[in-house]
Design a protein around this motif. Structure first.
Motif, PDB file in Angstrom:
ATOM      1  N   PHE A 152      46.731  25.963  11.610  1.00 33.93           N
ATOM      2  CA  PHE A 152      46.606  27.024  12.602  1.00 33.93           C
ATOM      3  C   PHE A 152      46.105  28.265  11.893  1.00 33.93           C
ATOM      4  O   PHE A 152      46.832  28.911  11.146  1.00 33.93           O
ATOM      5  CB  PHE A 152      47.943  27.301  13.290  1.00 33.93           C
ATOM      6  CG  PHE A 152      47.843  28.268  14.435  1.00 33.93           C
ATOM      7  CD1 PHE A 152      47.412  27.845  15.678  1.00 33.93           C
ATOM      8  CD2 PHE A 152      48.172  29.607  14.268  1.00 33.93           C
ATOM      9  CE1 PHE A 152      47.320  28.735  16.743  1.00 33.93           C
ATOM     10  CE2 PHE A 152      48.101  30.506  15.318  1.00 33.93           C
ATOM     11  CZ  PHE A 152      47.661  30.065  16.565  1.00 33.93           C
ATOM     12  N   ASP A 153      44.821  28.597  12.102  1.00 39.55           N
ATOM     13  CA  ASP A 153      44.237  29.783  11.488  1.00 39.55           C
ATOM     14  C   ASP A 153      43.741  30.727  12.575  1.00 39.55           C
ATOM     15  O   ASP A 153      44.045  30.544  13.760  1.00 39.55           O
ATOM     16  CB  ASP A 153      43.123  29.407  10.506  1.00 39.55           C
ATOM     17  CG  ASP A 153      41.979  28.643  11.173  1.00 39.55           C
ATOM     18  OD1 ASP A 153      41.904  28.621  12.431  1.00 39.55           O
ATOM     19  OD2 ASP A 153      41.149  28.074  10.454  1.00 39.55           O
ATOM     20  N   ILE A 154      42.960  31.742  12.197  1.00 38.69           N
ATOM     21  CA  ILE A 154      42.549  32.732  13.196  1.00 38.69           C
ATOM     22  C   ILE A 154      41.571  32.152  14.215  1.00 38.69           C
ATOM     23  O   ILE A 154      41.496  32.641  15.341  1.00 38.69           O
ATOM     24  CB  ILE A 154      41.957  33.997  12.538  1.00 38.69           C
ATOM     25  CG1 ILE A 154      40.761  33.665  11.641  1.00 38.69           C
ATOM     26  CG2 ILE A 154      43.021  34.739  11.769  1.00 38.69           C
ATOM     27  CD1 ILE A 154      40.062  34.917  11.116  1.00 38.69           C
ATOM     28  N   GLU A 155      40.849  31.109  13.853  1.00 34.88           N
ATOM     29  CA  GLU A 155      39.994  30.455  14.844  1.00 34.88           C
ATOM     30  C   GLU A 155      40.851  29.732  15.884  1.00 34.88           C
ATOM     31  O   GLU A 155      40.570  29.785  17.087  1.00 34.88           O
ATOM     32  CB  GLU A 155      39.031  29.476  14.166  1.00 34.88           C
ATOM     33  CG  GLU A 155      37.965  30.139  13.324  1.00 34.88           C
ATOM     34  CD  GLU A 155      36.928  29.152  12.809  1.00 34.88           C
ATOM     35  OE1 GLU A 155      36.666  28.147  13.503  1.00 34.88           O
ATOM     36  OE2 GLU A 155      36.392  29.373  11.715  1.00 34.88           O
ATOM     37  N   ASP A 156      41.894  29.054  15.427  1.00 33.54           N
ATOM     38  CA  ASP A 156      42.803  28.380  16.354  1.00 33.54           C
ATOM     39  C   ASP A 156      43.508  29.391  17.253  1.00 33.54           C
ATOM     40  O   ASP A 156      43.687  29.153  18.461  1.00 33.54           O
ATOM     41  CB  ASP A 156      43.831  27.556  15.582  1.00 33.54           C
ATOM     42  CG  ASP A 156      43.185  26.469  14.736  1.00 33.54           C
ATOM     43  OD1 ASP A 156      42.426  25.667  15.299  1.00 33.54           O
ATOM     44  OD2 ASP A 156      43.432  26.448  13.526  1.00 33.54           O
ATOM     45  N   TYR A 157      43.903  30.517  16.677  1.00 33.46           N
ATOM     46  CA  TYR A 157      44.536  31.589  17.452  1.00 33.46           C
ATOM     47  C   TYR A 157      43.592  32.042  18.563  1.00 33.46           C
ATOM     48  O   TYR A 157      43.999  32.198  19.729  1.00 33.46           O
ATOM     49  CB  TYR A 157      44.866  32.756  16.517  1.00 33.46           C
ATOM     50  CG  TYR A 157      45.679  33.887  17.122  1.00 33.46           C
ATOM     51  CD1 TYR A 157      46.995  34.104  16.728  1.00 33.46           C
ATOM     52  CD2 TYR A 157      45.128  34.759  18.062  1.00 33.46           C
ATOM     53  CE1 TYR A 157      47.739  35.147  17.251  1.00 33.46           C
ATOM     54  CE2 TYR A 157      45.876  35.807  18.607  1.00 33.46           C
ATOM     55  CZ  TYR A 157      47.173  35.992  18.189  1.00 33.46           C
ATOM     56  OH  TYR A 157      47.901  37.022  18.717  1.00 33.46           O
ATOM     57  N   THR A 158      42.337  32.249  18.227  1.00 34.01           N
ATOM     58  CA  THR A 158      41.345  32.684  19.214  1.00 34.01           C
ATOM     59  C   THR A 158      41.182  31.652  20.322  1.00 34.01           C
ATOM     60  O   THR A 158      41.111  31.999  21.515  1.00 34.01           O
ATOM     61  CB  THR A 158      39.994  32.936  18.524  1.00 34.01           C
ATOM     62  OG1 THR A 158      40.169  33.880  17.453  1.00 34.01           O
ATOM     63  CG2 THR A 158      38.964  33.482  19.504  1.00 34.01           C
ATOM     64  N   LEU A 159      41.147  30.379  19.945  1.00 32.52           N
ATOM     65  CA  LEU A 159      40.981  29.317  20.952  1.00 32.52           C
ATOM     66  C   LEU A 159      42.228  29.184  21.822  1.00 32.52           C
ATOM     67  O   LEU A 159      42.126  28.802  23.000  1.00 32.52           O
ATOM     68  CB  LEU A 159      40.659  27.994  20.255  1.00 32.52           C
ATOM     69  CG  LEU A 159      39.274  27.939  19.587  1.00 32.52           C
ATOM     70  CD1 LEU A 159      39.106  26.643  18.805  1.00 32.52           C
ATOM     71  CD2 LEU A 159      38.163  28.068  20.636  1.00 32.52           C
TER      72      LEU A 159
END
Length: 428
Positions: A152-159
């Motif tokens: 879970f990284d910032i791309e996952d957070y955005t999605l």
């Protein structure tokens, strides 16, 4: 096993201090000692009570404890929570106010994932509930998420934000507080290209690091001084055997808490000494100001290592949002594609975490948005906490945000109470 021993050592130290406090409280409360007129026992009891509570709170997720909401029908309506979307790393939570007509304002409050639970915004939630149908992002403690759930990284957070907005529909108004401000902006731009009909009507960004270099602070300077290798070596550990997320690489909440406290060590030390004195003198209460604040402040959660490291590297070091170079799932997100969503920024003149200039930079990045859809507000004398939960929020900022929401809600929505106030700080 690498890094796991350190994680378990920190938990052992915390557990030991909690035990010492409980032991001192039990010993000092022993009835036989009441026969001995020695104030040392009262002080030992007070130290034990404060110490046990302090170290026990560090591993407990606070309850929402939302009081009933008053309304025009002269009744108090009970509030409950309902999970609308359930995911591994966070849920979309709805605050349901019983027996009340649904307000026309539908608001998604995006909570930060920066060491504390979403309950840090409890006072913000309480202030908005009388006037809005309110939802919030409720992020989970990484120590409780099995490794099998993946990264879970910032791309996952955005999605995640993209999925939540799709669930809520296009009549939603987003308020992003602190850390998620740049990612909420990116999620909106992502929807502008991929699913325009799911875009929110408005986006309010409060004290977030959209462009950390606009006004450097101790936080941004730290990100510049250390390398990613040093950060990984110093801050990242593996969850110990005690929790479901055993083996997951995390930035531990206890380590984050030590950093928080060290920034204002003298202030915190004085607060705890004063509280022990009040307990010893019989002047303290279960829900006094000290306990209300520290019960929330001390309740910390682990962040996934990839989220913490990608935030530092991509938001603070590489300035991907500030340079409009952010990539999600292999696709470049163009902030200039935001053309219909009204955007407002809120900053505090004394914010030492996201200083004035870092958040308002979002307006310049929205090159496709007409000026009449942009607004900003700088709250004089307000610090970071004050702009979303303190006196400045309640008295000045909240009314402006609600007016901004009303002004950008469409003809079928309520008219703003003060049209001028909503955009009186419109950005050029």
């Amino acid at each position: 096993m690498r890094y796991m021993a350190t994680y378990d050592l920190m938990e052992t130290i915390r557990n030991t201090n909690q035990w010492l406090g409980a032991s001192a409280l039990a010993m000092g409360s022993y009835p036989a000692f009441a026969l001995i007129p020695n104030p040392a026992f009262a002080w030992m009891t007070a130290w034990g009570e404060v110490t046990e509570r302090t170290f026990q709170r560090m591993i407990v997720k606070p309850d929402w404890n939302i009081p009933p909401v008053p309304s025009l029908d002269a009744q108090d309506h009970l509030v409950s929570t309902e999970v609308v979307v359930e995911k591994d790393f966070g849920d979309l939570l709805h605050f349901v106010v019983a027996d009340r007509p649904t307000p026309k304002r539908k608001v998604l409050l995006v909570a930060p994932m920066s060491g504390h639970y979403a309950t840090l915004l409890r006072s913000t939630v309480i202030s908005l509930l009388p006037d809005a149908d309110l939802y919030i992002t409720d992020w989970h403690n990484a120590r409780d998420i099995p490794v099998s759930a993946g990264k879970f990284d910032i791309e996952d957070y955005t999605l995640y934000l993209v999925d939540f907005l799709r669930e809520l529909g296009p009549d939603t108004h987003v308020i992003a507080v602190c850390q998620p401000a740049p990612l909420a902006l990116a999620a909106t731009a992502y929807l502008a290209e991929e699913d325009p009909k799911a875009q929110p009507r408005s986006l309010t960004l409060i004290g977030g690091p959209v462009d950390p270099d606009a006004t450097p602070t101790d936080v941004t300077d730290f990100g510049r001084r250390v390398t990613m290798g040093q950060l990984e070596e110093m801050m990242i550990q593996r969850v110990g055997f005690k929790y479901p997320g055993v083996g997951r690489m995390v930035y531990p909440g206890l380590l984050q808490l030590s950093s928080f406290i060290s920034m204002n060590g003298e202030t915190h030390t004085k607060a705890f000494v004063n509280q022990i004195t009040r307990v010893a003198q019989g002047d303290a209460e279960e829900h006094d100001k000290h306990n209300r604040f520290y019960d929330e402040y001390l309740a910390v959660m682990d962040m996934t290592a990839e989220f913490y490291l990608s935030t530092v590297e991509r938001i603070f070091k590489n300035l991907e949002i500030a340079k409009n170079e952010f990539v999600v799932a292999g696709k470049k997100v163009d902030l200039g594609k935001i053309t219909t969503v009204a955007v407002k920024t809120v900053e505090g003149s004394k914010d030492d975490i996201s200083a004035p200039g870092q958040c308002v930079a979002a307006l310049d990045l929205c090159t496709g948005l007409p000026d009449e859809k942009k607004a900003s507000h700088l709250e004089e004398g307000a610090g970071h906490y004050g702009i979303f939960a303190g006196k400045s929020w309640r008295r000045n900022i909240r009314p402006l945000v609600l007016d901004f929401i009303d002004a950008n809600s469409g003809d079928d929505q309520p008219e703003p109470k003060t049209k001028k106030a909503a955009n009186k700080n419109a950005a050029a």
